[in-house]
Enzyme design. Structure first.
Site, PDB file in Angstrom:
ATOM      1  CB  SER A 178      12.652  72.669  34.112  1.00 47.53           C
ATOM      2  OG  SER A 178      13.472  71.603  33.734  1.00 47.53           O
TER       3      SER A 178
ATOM      4  CB  CYS B  52       7.553  81.206   2.779  1.00 48.90           C
ATOM      5  SG  CYS B  52       7.982  81.352   4.518  1.00 48.90           S
TER       6      CYS B  52
ATOM      7  CG  HIS C 145      15.432  67.233  31.967  1.00 49.01           C
ATOM      8  ND1 HIS C 145      16.655  67.841  31.901  1.00 49.01           N
ATOM      9  CD2 HIS C 145      14.525  68.191  31.628  1.00 49.01           C
ATOM     10  CE1 HIS C 145      16.503  69.118  31.557  1.00 49.01           C
ATOM     11  NE2 HIS C 145      15.212  69.348  31.386  1.00 49.01           N
TER      12      HIS C 145
ATOM     13  CB  THR D 215       3.899  74.657  25.345  1.00 48.96           C
ATOM     14  OG1 THR D 215       3.291  74.247  26.556  1.00 48.96           O
ATOM     15  CG2 THR D 215       4.011  73.494  24.389  1.00 48.96           C
TER      16      THR D 215
ATOM     17  CB  VAL E  47     -10.953  81.396  32.346  1.00 50.31           C
ATOM     18  CG1 VAL E  47     -11.826  81.301  33.585  1.00 50.31           C
ATOM     19  CG2 VAL E  47     -11.061  80.128  31.515  1.00 50.31           C
TER      20      VAL E  47
ATOM     21  CB  ILE F 239       3.939  72.292  35.124  1.00 52.46           C
ATOM     22  CG1 ILE F 239       2.620  71.850  35.784  1.00 52.46           C
ATOM     23  CG2 ILE F 239       4.614  71.101  34.460  1.00 52.46           C
ATOM     24  CD1 ILE F 239       2.757  70.825  36.886  1.00 52.46           C
TER      25      ILE F 239
ATOM     26  CB  CYS G 216      15.164  83.378   4.282  1.00 52.35           C
ATOM     27  SG  CYS G 216      13.436  83.091   3.923  1.00 52.35           S
TER      28      CYS G 216
END
Lengths: 489, 432
Positions: free
Chosen positions: A337, A442, A50, A42, A174, A335, A437
């Site tokens: 594409s 940050c 699509h 993901t 699991v 699963i 950057c």
């Protein structure tokens, strides 16, 4: 406590199922092995919804994709994730490829995909997508294709699921599943969960989980795809660009993202190591060369990051969505594409299975399908901003300057339902460190905020889970170790 | 919305911004400094090593000491400043919008703006190292902040990619902390930072410097476990069979700096190839009344040079406000300055013909090192206007020349001048 349903896997498939099941009066839990949801496939895929014409007709995934694409409209309205139907081009560079485009258009239209059109007018093509190569001879335009932030949508799904009562457990790999008296007992490192129904949405580990209940009827191979992402200022694409497909893959595409960047990728290499998300010199070269066929002026020097993701490729090359012989155990694996495009259709199918299995599918009275849109600094007008900062000063402290992210958005990312506990979790939820950057400015500030909000020491702040700490010691501590008695203060 | 007015707004309170603001204030103009961090001083505050101030004060200072001299002046002169304040927009009309926690959104109307936002470090993405993306990869400056400001060590054993100054300084700093720096790896055949840092930070501590090598793979899924380094050929392509594995838990990147010009771009100013704004001999950008100085314009070798450039920007802003502000000027007639052979970039990018009688400061860098060269300025009609011998040139040293083009006999009708750094013809060599 016995859950009605436990979902294994917190990717887009698992979270989409969790959210769509949260409508019903069921006790639901989701187990994720990583420190955060949306950590596997993901996190690293093309983010393309699509239109659905690409897979051959004999595959389930074709129907799921066509239906799933349509279901995005409602999901987008309810869940407020970033999604834009910008349309895609399948690009023909040679005259003989036009036949293929015509065939796809004809079959797609018959199967209910709206708006498909083969465009041969080069001027029109160039007008619609000025970056496309001059060698283009024609394109198949699919206006319903879109782009989505795959992880952004997954967070939205998980948040809405959690709002409606789904329990999320992260860092829960699991280890064993026992099936006794129609109850599944799931063991992880430190916990035990019980459920009447189990949904296996474990991605590349799908076959492993399935084997735990004795089901060994498919194989999952990881297939690696590498990507390069470019600075937002470097190029602006209007359309998703695919090459004319070959038998093996839809090919290497060039695509804008919902945040305005452009990427090129993925290639497709079958591998054996399910953790190998490394990029390679040869692979990066391959995608750039291939990408240049469609867009000759790829802004190579403005690349800001490369990454790789794994697709869970089943030996059938089609989704494995089964109400299995083990009563109450549903496989939702393989699963590949167009899995992201299909997730809402897949969730629908799972609901049908649970009905057949006799789960209590009464709709909850207090079900709320709306996940409120996260407030973003960038969306405010100047006057709104002024009011916001006066109400809450954390809106006025900018932490990430490349993406203009204030402290407020970061705190929200941490304290949202299924909130971020890692730096990558913050980065993927609200983008600090994703700009040009790449966190140079940050990162120290994010570590400070995460440490404060989670009440943990700096050294315990991690990038993405166990063993990914940023800082190893306070200054002088390492030096003192080599001095006799030094580390005793 | 709070509204302010100030003759001049300076964006950034690093070495450049402070010096420019002080210069402007001394001419009795109003100036306001806006700084995004919680204190004045900018990046010099984390540079706790010495070597600052040799030119400016003829003394050797640390970064914080150097900054403090300017901070003291800002306070003595009562120059107002906003801290923890982020400028989110500047407009052509010279309105500056900033936000901070206390005041919300602030609008400042200025007559002139000085951009002094400094630069940022290049990252791994910009150089595309393949491999995993584990924890333990930092830019050298980020590691410097962790160690010197936050008081934390990012790792135990290090490989540093790039021999930029910050990387070499961090190699020494981490060695002092008891950490092990396994190697500094440089893709070029020569060091990219200053010679003094090579000697004082690497050689004095026996830290291996491996030139003509680069990191070609990153190992480790969670925390980095090591890197593969490979020798590179002339075009920086990897030489097959030269791979070596170096174990480390941290990789620092010191692969160069880029001017930080997001605001400049959004304001609509043009950028030139070095990443800094396109400026004329007054350091004025393509937007009337917006000036730039310091590392936002071009990355300097020494902070002292930033200070000098900032003072110059300050003087030019004073001149702008006193004699040009609000006046309709004649159409600008300009001469373009073009980087030629072995010249990476040149500042200024353009010269106003009205200023040809004044001395102009040219700054530029070569692309690759060379010996016994001739620096020449040539106009678009191939006439050589200026030439100078130089014994040694290297990319890490910015070249600076003060030239009066009119006295050098420039043809005022020329459209451009090209700066070349070329091998000197044999006959001229004995002039060294």
């Amino acid at each position: 406590m016995i859950y009605d349903v436990i979902i294994i896997g917190g990717g887009v498939t698992g979270c989409c199922i969790a959210r769509n099941l949260s409508k019903y009066d069921l006790k639901i839990a989701l187990l994720e092995k990583e420190a955060d949801i949306a950590s596997g496939t993901t996190k690293a895929n093309s983010g393309v919804v699509h239109a659905g014409f690409a897979s051959p007709r004999e595959y389930v995934k074709r129907d799921m994709c066509i239906e799933g694409n349509k279901l995005y409209t409602q999901a987008f309205e309810e869940l407020n994730f970033s999604f834009q139907r910008i349309g895609s081009f399948v690009v023909a560079l040679e005259d003989n490829q036009i036949v293929k485009l015509e065939e796809q258009r004809k079959q797609g239209t018959q199967d209910g995909i709206p708006g498909l059109e083969v465009i041969l007018d080069k001027k029109k093509i160039k007008y619609m997508e000025p970056n496309i190569t001059d060698d283009v001879v024609g394109v198949l335009h699919a206006p319903t294709a879109g782009i989505v932030s795959p992880y952004g949508m997954t967070y939205a799904l998980a948040e809405n699921a959690a709002m409606n009562g789904v329990k999320f457990f992260r860092n829960q790999k699991v280890r064993r599943i026992n099936h006794q008296n129609y109850t599944f007992v799931i063991k992880t490192k430190d916990k035990e969960f019980k459920a009447n129904n189990v949904i296996n949405a474990a991605g590349v580990y799908g076959a492993k989980i399935s084997k735990m209940v004795g089901l060994d009827y498919f194989k999952i191979m990881p297939r690696k795809g590498e990507y390069i992402i470019f600075d937002r200022n470097a190029m602006h694409l209007n359309k998703i660009l695919f090459p004319t497909p070959t038998k093996v893959s839809k090919g290497i595409l060039i695509c804008p993202t919902v945040s305005g960047n452009t990427f090129v990728g993925p290639n497709a290499h079958n591998i054996t190591d399910k953790k190998d998300i490394s990029t390679t010199e040869a692979g990066l070269k391959e995608i750039l060369e291939s990408g240049r066929n469609l867009v000759p002026n790829l802004p190579v020097r403005a690349s800001i990051r490369n990454f790789a993701g794994l697709r869970a490729v089943p030996d059938t090359y089609d989704f494995v969505i089964d109400n299995t012989d083990v009563y109450g155990f549903i496989n939702v694996v393989g699963i590949l594409s167009p899995g992201l495009s299909s997730c809402y259709a897949i969730a629908k199918r799972v609901i049908e299975f649970l009905e057949l299995l006799g789960a209590n599918m009464t709709v909850k009275e207090d079900y709320n399908p709306i996940r409120p849109k996260p407030e973003r600094f960038k969306d405010f007008s100047k006057i709104e901003l002024d009011i916001k900062i006066k109400e809450d000063p954390t809106w006025g402290r900018i932490i990430c300057r490349c993406e203009t992210i204030p402290e407020r958005e970061i705190i929200d990312a941490i304290h949202s339902p299924v909130g971020a506990t890692t730096l990558d979790g913050i980065k993927f939820r609200c983008r600090p460190g994703m700009g040009r950057c790449q966190g140079g400015f940050c990162r120290p500030r994010l570590i400070e905020i995460l440490s404060r909000e989670l009440n943990i020491p700096y050294e315990d702040v991690v990038k993405m889970g166990e063993e990914t700490n940023f800082l190893v010691a306070k200054t002088k501590e390492i030096a003192l170790q080599s001095v006799e008695g030094g580390n005793k203060e | 919305m709070k509204k302010y007015k100030s003759d001049v707004v300076v964006i950034g309170a690093g070495a450049g911004g402070l010096a420019a603001a002080i210069e402007v204030k001394k001419a009795d103009l109003e100036v306001l400094i806006i700084e995004r961090d919680k204190e004045l001083g900018g990046i010099t505050l984390q540079c706790i090593h010495n070597g600052f101030g040799l030119k400016e004060f003829e003394e050797e200072l640390t970064g914080p000491e150097y900054a403090q001299r300017f901070i003291n002046q800002v306070k003595e002169l009562k120059i107002p400043f906003l801290l923890d304040s982020m400028v989110i927009e500047i407009t052509k009309e010279k309105l500056v919008y900033a936000v901070n926690r206390n005041e919300g959104l602030i609008e400042i109307e200025a007559k002139a703006i000085i951009l002094a936002m400094g630069c940022r470090e290049k990252t791994r993405g910009a150089i595309n190292i393949p491999g995993f993306r584990p924890a333990g990869i930092y830019t050298a400056g980020q590691a410097q902040r962790f160690v010197n400001i936050e008081g934390y060590l990012p790792g135990n054993t290090y490989v540093i990619l790039g021999s930029g100054d910050i990387g070499m300084i961090m190699a020494r700093r981490l060695t002092w902390e008891g950490c092990k720096v396994k190697a500094v790896v440089e893709i070029q055949p020569y060091v990219s930072g200053l010679l003094r840092n090579q000697v004082q930070c690497l050689e004095d501590y026996d830290i291996p410097l491996i030139t003509s090598y680069t990191v070609t793979k990153i190992h480790g899924r969670e925390r980095i476990k090591g890197v593969t380094v490979s020798k590179v050929g002339r075009n920086f392509d990897r030489i097959i069979g030269s791979d070596k594995f170096i174990e480390c838990d941290t990789l620092l990147l010191s692969v160069g700096l880029i001017p930080e010009n997001e605001l400049t771009l959004e304001a609509g100013a043009e950028l030139s190839k070095n990443g800094g704004p396109l400026v004329d001999e007054n350091l004025e950008t393509t937007i009337d009344g917006i000036f730039a100085c310091g590392n936002v314009l071009q990355v300097h070798d020494l902070v002292d040079l930033v200070t000098a450039e900032a003072k110059r920007a300050g003087k030019n802003v004073i001149e702008y406000i006193n004699s040009r502000y609000g006046k309709d000027l004649m159409k600008k007639e300009i001469i373009k300055c073009v980087p030629g052979e072995n010249v990476n970039y040149v500042k200024p990018d353009i010269i106003n013909k009205r200023n040809l009688s004044e001395e102009i400061i040219f700054t530029f860098r070569v692309r690759h090192p060379d010996r016994r060269v001739l620096i020449q300025f040539k106009d678009n009609l191939q006439k050589i206007i200026y030439k100078k011998n130089k014994f040694y040139v290297i990319p890490s040293e910015m070249l600076e020349l003060n030239i009066n083009l009119e006295e050098s006999g420039i043809n005022p009708d020329c459209k451009s001048i090209t700066i070349d750094v070329i091998p000197r013809p044999e006959v001229l060599i004995e002039e060294d």
